[in-house]
Design an enzyme around this catalytic site. Structure first.
Site, PDB file in Angstrom:
ATOM      1  N   LYS A  95       1.036  -1.215   0.227  1.00  0.00           N
ATOM      2  CA  LYS A  95       0.251   0.068   0.621  1.00  0.00           C
ATOM      3  C   LYS A  95       1.074   0.894  -0.122  1.00  0.00           C
ATOM      4  O   LYS A  95      -0.088   2.470   0.101  1.00  0.00           O
ATOM      5  CB  LYS A  95      -0.867  -0.616   1.340  1.00  0.00           C
ATOM      6  CG  LYS A  95      -2.067  -1.623   1.294  1.00  0.00           C
ATOM      7  CD  LYS A  95      -3.529  -0.272   2.301  1.00  0.00           C
ATOM      8  CE  LYS A  95      -2.662  -0.662   3.592  1.00  0.00           C
ATOM      9  NZ  LYS A  95      -3.614  -0.696   4.438  1.00  0.00           N
ATOM     10  N   LYS A 139       2.918   2.341   2.256  1.00  0.00           N
ATOM     11  CA  LYS A 139       2.477   2.651   4.067  1.00  0.00           C
ATOM     12  C   LYS A 139       3.561   1.963   4.606  1.00  0.00           C
ATOM     13  O   LYS A 139       3.410   1.098   4.738  1.00  0.00           O
ATOM     14  CB  LYS A 139       0.990   2.932   4.296  1.00  0.00           C
ATOM     15  CG  LYS A 139       0.055   3.129   4.213  1.00  0.00           C
ATOM     16  CD  LYS A 139      -1.206   2.779   5.177  1.00  0.00           C
ATOM     17  CE  LYS A 139      -2.219   4.464   4.781  1.00  0.00           C
ATOM     18  NZ  LYS A 139      -3.474   4.724   5.859  1.00  0.00           N
TER      19      LYS A 139
HETATM   20  N1  C2G Z   1     -10.203   6.720   9.649  1.00  0.00           N
HETATM   21  C1  C2G Z   1     -11.681   7.560   9.745  1.00  0.00           C
HETATM   22  N2  C2G Z   1     -10.979   9.056  10.327  1.00  0.00           N
HETATM   23  C2  C2G Z   1      -9.657   9.287  10.185  1.00  0.00           C
HETATM   24  C3  C2G Z   1      -9.023   8.510   9.955  1.00  0.00           C
HETATM   25  C4  C2G Z   1      -9.729   7.240   9.506  1.00  0.00           C
HETATM   26  O1  C2G Z   1     -12.685   7.525   9.695  1.00  0.00           O
HETATM   27  N3  C2G Z   1      -9.914  10.832  11.029  1.00  0.00           N
HETATM   28  C5  C2G Z   1     -10.952   5.371   9.189  1.00  0.00           C
HETATM   29  C6  C2G Z   1     -10.669   4.898   7.671  1.00  0.00           C
HETATM   30  O2  C2G Z   1     -12.106   5.745   6.367  1.00  0.00           O
HETATM   31  C7  C2G Z   1      -9.984   3.666   7.295  1.00  0.00           C
HETATM   32  C8  C2G Z   1      -9.912   3.468   8.617  1.00  0.00           C
HETATM   33  O3  C2G Z   1     -10.094   4.338   9.549  1.00  0.00           O
HETATM   34  O4  C2G Z   1     -11.948   2.841   7.723  1.00  0.00           O
HETATM   35  C9  C2G Z   1      -8.813   2.822   9.171  1.00  0.00           C
HETATM   36  O5  C2G Z   1      -7.707   3.692   8.358  1.00  0.00           O
HETATM   37  P1  C2G Z   1      -6.902   3.964   8.054  1.00  0.00           P
HETATM   38  O6  C2G Z   1      -5.342   2.981   9.078  1.00  0.00           O
HETATM   39  O7  C2G Z   1      -5.339   4.708   7.698  1.00  0.00           O
HETATM   40  O8  C2G Z   1      -6.454   2.088   6.660  1.00  0.00           O
HETATM   41  P2  C2G Z   1      -6.076   2.232   5.070  1.00  0.00           P
HETATM   42  O9  C2G Z   1      -4.727   2.269   5.402  1.00  0.00           O
HETATM   43  O10 C2G Z   1      -7.490   3.444   4.420  1.00  0.00           O
HETATM   44  O11 C2G Z   1      -6.965   0.503   4.811  1.00  0.00           O
HETATM   45  O12 C2G Z   1      -8.360  -2.892   2.407  1.00  0.00           O
HETATM   46  C10 C2G Z   1      -8.116  -1.906   3.222  1.00  0.00           C
HETATM   47  C11 C2G Z   1      -7.098  -0.952   3.436  1.00  0.00           C
HETATM   48  O13 C2G Z   1      -6.313  -1.869   3.801  1.00  0.00           O
HETATM   49  C12 C2G Z   1      -7.385   0.287   3.917  1.00  0.00           C
END
Ligand code: C2G
Length: 133
Positions: free
Chosen positions: A44, A46
């Site tokens: 990803k 990340k």
């Molecule tokens: N999130 C949120 N508000 C934020 C930050 C994050 O609602 N201020 C939510 C994201 O939308 C996601 C969850 O928290 O639903 C986890 O965020 P991340 O760890 O950034 O997830 P991501 O890297 O987008 O991974 O297969 C899907 C991916 O693994 C998603």
């Protein structure tokens, strides 16, 4: 027993994540979190601050989370929904539309993100503070 599943890295766990998990759990009775492994995070593009084990330990302390499974790739979601009998798939709305293919297998819900907080900014701030120290 209504089962909910969600996916993410959940790095530097913050109140935006907790808001998401709290609302996801409220959609059912049992919440499964598929936590991105360190290897999948590199796919990803990340680089998480905490390792998978550290991020898992933090999530296990969250009252809304009932089960944590590894997220190893983009392709596992349909199998996961079947294997864990998920009734609802939940993601923040930065993903709106991206997982609509799951509608053939379960309810798909995109929840509004919590504004003004994200792991990336927090990590950047901490790095700057460290430099200034
Ligand atoms: N999130 C949120 N508000 C934020 C930050 C994050 O609602 N201020 C939510 C994201 O939308 C996601 C969850 O928290 O639903 C986890 O965020 P991340 O760890 O950034 O997830 P991501 O890297 O987008 O991974 O297969 C899907 C991916 O693994 C998603």
């Amino acid at each position: 027993m209504k089962r909910v599943i969600t996916y993410g890295t959940f790095d530097v766990l913050h109140y935006g994540h907790i808001n998401l998990l709290k609302r996801a759990k409220a959609l059912g009775d049992y919440l499964i979190v598929a936590l991105s492994t360190d290897e999948f995070n590199s796919i990803k593009h990340k680089q998480s601050f905490y390792t998978y084990e550290q991020r898992k330990l933090l999530l296990e302390a969250c009252r809304y989370v009932d089960l944590i499974i590894p997220e190893n790739n983009w392709e596992q979601k349909i199998d996961d929904v079947k294997k864990y009998q998920a009734d609802v798939f939940v993601m923040g709305d930065d993903w709106k539309g991206k997982f609509d293919f799951l509608k053939d297998f379960c309810e798909v819900v995109y929840l509004p993100r919590t504004p003004d907080v994200c792991s990336t900014n927090t990590k950047a701030y901490l790095a700057k503070e460290k430099q200034a120290a």
